[in-house]
Design an enzyme around this catalytic site. Sequence first.
Site, PDB file in Angstrom:
ATOM      1  N   ASP A 176       0.825  -1.216   0.000  1.00 58.73           N
ATOM      2  CA  ASP A 176       0.000   0.000   0.000  1.00 58.73           C
ATOM      3  C   ASP A 176       0.859   1.265   0.000  1.00 58.73           C
ATOM      4  O   ASP A 176       1.978   1.265   0.512  1.00 58.73           O
ATOM      5  CB  ASP A 176      -0.911  -0.029   1.241  1.00 58.73           C
ATOM      6  CG  ASP A 176      -2.030   0.996   1.140  1.00 58.73           C
ATOM      7  OD1 ASP A 176      -2.353   1.437   0.020  1.00 58.73           O
ATOM      8  OD2 ASP A 176      -2.585   1.359   2.200  1.00 58.73           O
ATOM      9  N   GLY A 177       0.293   2.318  -0.564  1.00 63.47           N
ATOM     10  CA  GLY A 177       0.949   3.631  -0.520  1.00 63.47           C
ATOM     11  C   GLY A 177       1.481   4.108  -1.860  1.00 63.47           C
ATOM     12  O   GLY A 177       2.176   5.136  -1.927  1.00 63.47           O
ATOM     13  N   ASN A 178       1.146   3.412  -2.920  1.00 65.94           N
ATOM     14  CA  ASN A 178       1.647   3.803  -4.252  1.00 65.94           C
ATOM     15  C   ASN A 178       1.159   5.191  -4.651  1.00 65.94           C
ATOM     16  O   ASN A 178       1.930   6.000  -5.187  1.00 65.94           O
ATOM     17  CB  ASN A 178       1.155   2.818  -5.323  1.00 65.94           C
ATOM     18  CG  ASN A 178       1.649   1.409  -5.099  1.00 65.94           C
ATOM     19  OD1 ASN A 178       2.460   1.172  -4.229  1.00 65.94           O
ATOM     20  ND2 ASN A 178       1.124   0.481  -5.882  1.00 65.94           N
ATOM     21  N   GLY A 179      -0.121   5.442  -4.409  1.00 67.10           N
ATOM     22  CA  GLY A 179      -0.703   6.725  -4.810  1.00 67.10           C
ATOM     23  C   GLY A 179      -0.053   7.876  -4.054  1.00 67.10           C
ATOM     24  O   GLY A 179       0.334   8.900  -4.639  1.00 67.10           O
TER      25      GLY A 179
ATOM     26  N   ARG B 171      -0.863   9.144  -9.893  1.00 70.32           N
ATOM     27  CA  ARG B 171      -0.941   7.967  -9.015  1.00 70.32           C
ATOM     28  C   ARG B 171      -0.427   6.709  -9.722  1.00 70.32           C
ATOM     29  O   ARG B 171       0.219   5.854  -9.103  1.00 70.32           O
ATOM     30  CB  ARG B 171      -2.391   7.725  -8.575  1.00 70.32           C
ATOM     31  CG  ARG B 171      -2.937   8.742  -7.587  1.00 70.32           C
ATOM     32  CD  ARG B 171      -4.406   8.429  -7.265  1.00 70.32           C
ATOM     33  NE  ARG B 171      -4.567   7.043  -6.838  1.00 70.32           N
ATOM     34  CZ  ARG B 171      -4.379   6.620  -5.580  1.00 70.32           C
ATOM     35  NH1 ARG B 171      -4.048   7.477  -4.631  1.00 70.32           N
ATOM     36  NH2 ARG B 171      -4.542   5.352  -5.282  1.00 70.32           N
TER      37      ARG B 171
ATOM     38  N   HIS C  12       2.105   3.117  -8.941  1.00 75.38           N
ATOM     39  CA  HIS C  12       1.912   1.677  -9.182  1.00 75.38           C
ATOM     40  C   HIS C  12       3.100   1.127  -9.978  1.00 75.38           C
ATOM     41  O   HIS C  12       3.627   0.061  -9.671  1.00 75.38           O
ATOM     42  CB  HIS C  12       0.606   1.434  -9.941  1.00 75.38           C
ATOM     43  CG  HIS C  12      -0.618   1.902  -9.213  1.00 75.38           C
ATOM     44  ND1 HIS C  12      -0.825   1.641  -7.883  1.00 75.38           N
ATOM     45  CD2 HIS C  12      -1.696   2.627  -9.627  1.00 75.38           C
ATOM     46  CE1 HIS C  12      -1.982   2.179  -7.505  1.00 75.38           C
ATOM     47  NE2 HIS C  12      -2.519   2.793  -8.545  1.00 75.38           N
TER      48      HIS C  12
ATOM     49  N   GLU D  17     -12.538  -4.410  -3.521  1.00 73.16           N
ATOM     50  CA  GLU D  17     -13.028  -3.051  -3.277  1.00 73.16           C
ATOM     51  C   GLU D  17     -12.326  -2.024  -4.167  1.00 73.16           C
ATOM     52  O   GLU D  17     -12.796  -0.891  -4.314  1.00 73.16           O
ATOM     53  CB  GLU D  17     -12.822  -2.670  -1.805  1.00 73.16           C
ATOM     54  CG  GLU D  17     -13.774  -3.382  -0.844  1.00 73.16           C
ATOM     55  CD  GLU D  17     -13.542  -4.884  -0.764  1.00 73.16           C
ATOM     56  OE1 GLU D  17     -12.372  -5.321  -0.766  1.00 73.16           O
ATOM     57  OE2 GLU D  17     -14.538  -5.630  -0.730  1.00 73.16           O
ATOM     58  N   ASN D  18     -11.217  -2.403  -4.772  1.00 73.97           N
ATOM     59  CA  ASN D  18     -10.487  -1.441  -5.618  1.00 73.97           C
ATOM     60  C   ASN D  18     -11.243  -1.088  -6.910  1.00 73.97           C
ATOM     61  O   ASN D  18     -10.891  -0.115  -7.582  1.00 73.97           O
ATOM     62  CB  ASN D  18      -9.079  -1.950  -5.946  1.00 73.97           C
ATOM     63  CG  ASN D  18      -8.115  -1.896  -4.771  1.00 73.97           C
ATOM     64  OD1 ASN D  18      -7.220  -2.720  -4.642  1.00 73.97           O
ATOM     65  ND2 ASN D  18      -8.275  -0.911  -3.889  1.00 73.97           N
ATOM     66  N   TRP D  19     -12.305  -1.850  -7.215  1.00 74.77           N
ATOM     67  CA  TRP D  19     -13.155  -1.478  -8.360  1.00 74.77           C
ATOM     68  C   TRP D  19     -13.851  -0.144  -8.127  1.00 74.77           C
ATOM     69  O   TRP D  19     -14.379   0.444  -9.055  1.00 74.77           O
ATOM     70  CB  TRP D  19     -14.200  -2.564  -8.620  1.00 74.77           C
ATOM     71  CG  TRP D  19     -13.613  -3.869  -9.053  1.00 74.77           C
ATOM     72  CD1 TRP D  19     -13.458  -4.994  -8.270  1.00 74.77           C
ATOM     73  CD2 TRP D  19     -13.106  -4.216 -10.350  1.00 74.77           C
ATOM     74  NE1 TRP D  19     -12.878  -6.007  -9.000  1.00 74.77           N
ATOM     75  CE2 TRP D  19     -12.660  -5.554 -10.287  1.00 74.77           C
ATOM     76  CE3 TRP D  19     -12.980  -3.514 -11.558  1.00 74.77           C
ATOM     77  CZ2 TRP D  19     -12.099  -6.218 -11.383  1.00 74.77           C
ATOM     78  CZ3 TRP D  19     -12.424  -4.177 -12.652  1.00 74.77           C
ATOM     79  CH2 TRP D  19     -11.993  -5.507 -12.556  1.00 74.77           C
TER      80      TRP D  19
ATOM     81  N   ARG E  76       2.056  -4.688   6.489  1.00 74.35           N
ATOM     82  CA  ARG E  76       1.343  -3.658   5.721  1.00 74.35           C
ATOM     83  C   ARG E  76       2.185  -2.403   5.678  1.00 74.35           C
ATOM     84  O   ARG E  76       2.652  -1.912   6.712  1.00 74.35           O
ATOM     85  CB  ARG E  76      -0.020  -3.332   6.310  1.00 74.35           C
ATOM     86  CG  ARG E  76      -0.701  -2.241   5.452  1.00 74.35           C
ATOM     87  CD  ARG E  76      -2.170  -2.113   5.638  1.00 74.35           C
ATOM     88  NE  ARG E  76      -2.719  -1.171   4.658  1.00 74.35           N
ATOM     89  CZ  ARG E  76      -3.977  -1.103   4.304  1.00 74.35           C
ATOM     90  NH1 ARG E  76      -4.839  -1.933   4.833  1.00 74.35           N
ATOM     91  NH2 ARG E  76      -4.389  -0.219   3.420  1.00 74.35           N
TER      92      ARG E  76
HETATM   93  C1  IPE Z   1      -5.411  -2.603   0.159  1.00 78.91           C
HETATM   94  O1  IPE Z   1      -5.081  -1.272  -0.011  1.00 78.91           O
HETATM   95  C2  IPE Z   1      -5.474  -3.305  -1.167  1.00 78.91           C
HETATM   96  C3  IPE Z   1      -4.203  -3.468  -1.848  1.00 78.91           C
HETATM   97  C4  IPE Z   1      -3.039  -3.122  -1.406  1.00 78.91           C
HETATM   98  C5  IPE Z   1      -4.284  -4.104  -3.143  1.00 78.91           C
HETATM   99  P1  IPE Z   1      -6.182  -0.141  -0.189  1.00 78.91           P
HETATM  100  O2  IPE Z   1      -5.440   1.126  -0.414  1.00 78.91           O
HETATM  101  O3  IPE Z   1      -7.154  -0.533  -1.238  1.00 78.91           O
HETATM  102  O4  IPE Z   1      -6.931  -0.144   1.210  1.00 78.91           O
HETATM  103  P2  IPE Z   1      -7.664   1.031   1.978  1.00 78.91           P
HETATM  104  O5  IPE Z   1      -8.630   1.645   1.024  1.00 78.91           O
HETATM  105  O6  IPE Z   1      -6.612   2.002   2.418  1.00 78.91           O
HETATM  106  O7  IPE Z   1      -8.311   0.370   3.151  1.00 78.91           O
HETATM  107  C1  IPE Z   2      -1.693   0.258  -3.257  1.00 76.73           C
HETATM  108  O1  IPE Z   2      -1.469   1.621  -3.344  1.00 76.73           O
HETATM  109  C2  IPE Z   2      -2.008  -0.363  -4.594  1.00 76.73           C
HETATM  110  C3  IPE Z   2      -3.414  -0.769  -4.761  1.00 76.73           C
HETATM  111  C4  IPE Z   2      -4.332  -0.662  -3.865  1.00 76.73           C
HETATM  112  C5  IPE Z   2      -3.791  -1.291  -6.049  1.00 76.73           C
HETATM  113  P1  IPE Z   2      -2.651   2.659  -3.324  1.00 76.73           P
HETATM  114  O2  IPE Z   2      -3.079   2.909  -4.731  1.00 76.73           O
HETATM  115  O3  IPE Z   2      -3.723   2.237  -2.422  1.00 76.73           O
HETATM  116  O4  IPE Z   2      -1.924   3.944  -2.764  1.00 76.73           O
HETATM  117  P2  IPE Z   2      -2.469   4.950  -1.655  1.00 76.73           P
HETATM  118  O5  IPE Z   2      -2.852   4.127  -0.481  1.00 76.73           O
HETATM  119  O6  IPE Z   2      -3.632   5.656  -2.269  1.00 76.73           O
HETATM  120  O7  IPE Z   2      -1.321   5.844  -1.374  1.00 76.73           O
HETATM  121 MG    MG Z   3      -4.024   2.453  -0.460  1.00 81.52          MG
END
Ligand code: IPE
Ligand code: IPE
Ligand code: MG
Length: 246
Positions: free
Chosen positions: A27-30, A40, A44, A74-76, A192
Amino acid sequence: MPDPRPAPIPASLDRRSVPHHVGVVMDGNGRWATRRGLARTEGHEAGEIALVDTAYGALAVGVKVLTVYAFSTENWRRPVDEVRYLMNFNRGLLERRQHELHAEGVRITFSGRRDWRVPRGVLSRMDDAAELTRHNRVMTLNIAFNYGGRAEIVDAVKRLVDDHVPASKVDEKSIRERLYHPELPDPDLVVRTSGEFRTSNFLLWEMAYSELVFTEVLWPDFRREDLYDAIEQFQRRERRFGGLDS
Ligand code: IPE
Ligand code: IPE
Ligand code: MG
């Protein structure tokens, strides 16, 4: 391709008690990208190096199963452009990396819903990668893709019903047998990144007794040293599984 960045394993890491199965919520790519004034999606993209380096680190210390959360059910909910990017990106990642992972003896598997929303082209790349690597035994890289812990339990319950299992025969074993990968042991350690203290629907059933490590590091900055650090934290924990220590 051999390990592009061999790095020493810290002497303080006990090679005899390395977790068998490590799960990672990448998590945290964005946020990584936004902080750099980038889109963002560039976050990725930068996460690919982190994943490959972490896999090499896991191989080097002898982790047997590495489950990484790549896309949640939920990422959809994200904007269509980002979702489309992630579908193409993950397909491309398999195309770019499957041979390298195969050469290292990595078996690639997937956890998640296959028959819901994932484009056919992505599914067929997933099948190719799984087929190519199916006999490998050095490590399993299990990619949680279109994965949700609740969805996995729902899918297991549907299979119980389809299999006409009577209520009197429903127990933990019969449910577990119907999860996506019953042959994989539960994760010993789940990491995480990005400073979020939640599971976000990762491996709900399997994580019941996992040790959890949270780090502020954003996923694109994560490297094998961060994995080693998490493993050392794991080694300082006392696992009791509800019992008393001996
Ligand atoms: C969890 O991260 C899913 C993945 C890393 C693929 P999210 O960024 O989707 O989770 P939330 O929204 O912070 O709970
Ligand atoms: C995790 O990074 C990758 C996926 C959930 C696909 P995010 O895209 O959730 O990055 P943040 O949490 O918004 O920084
Ligand atoms: Mg995230």
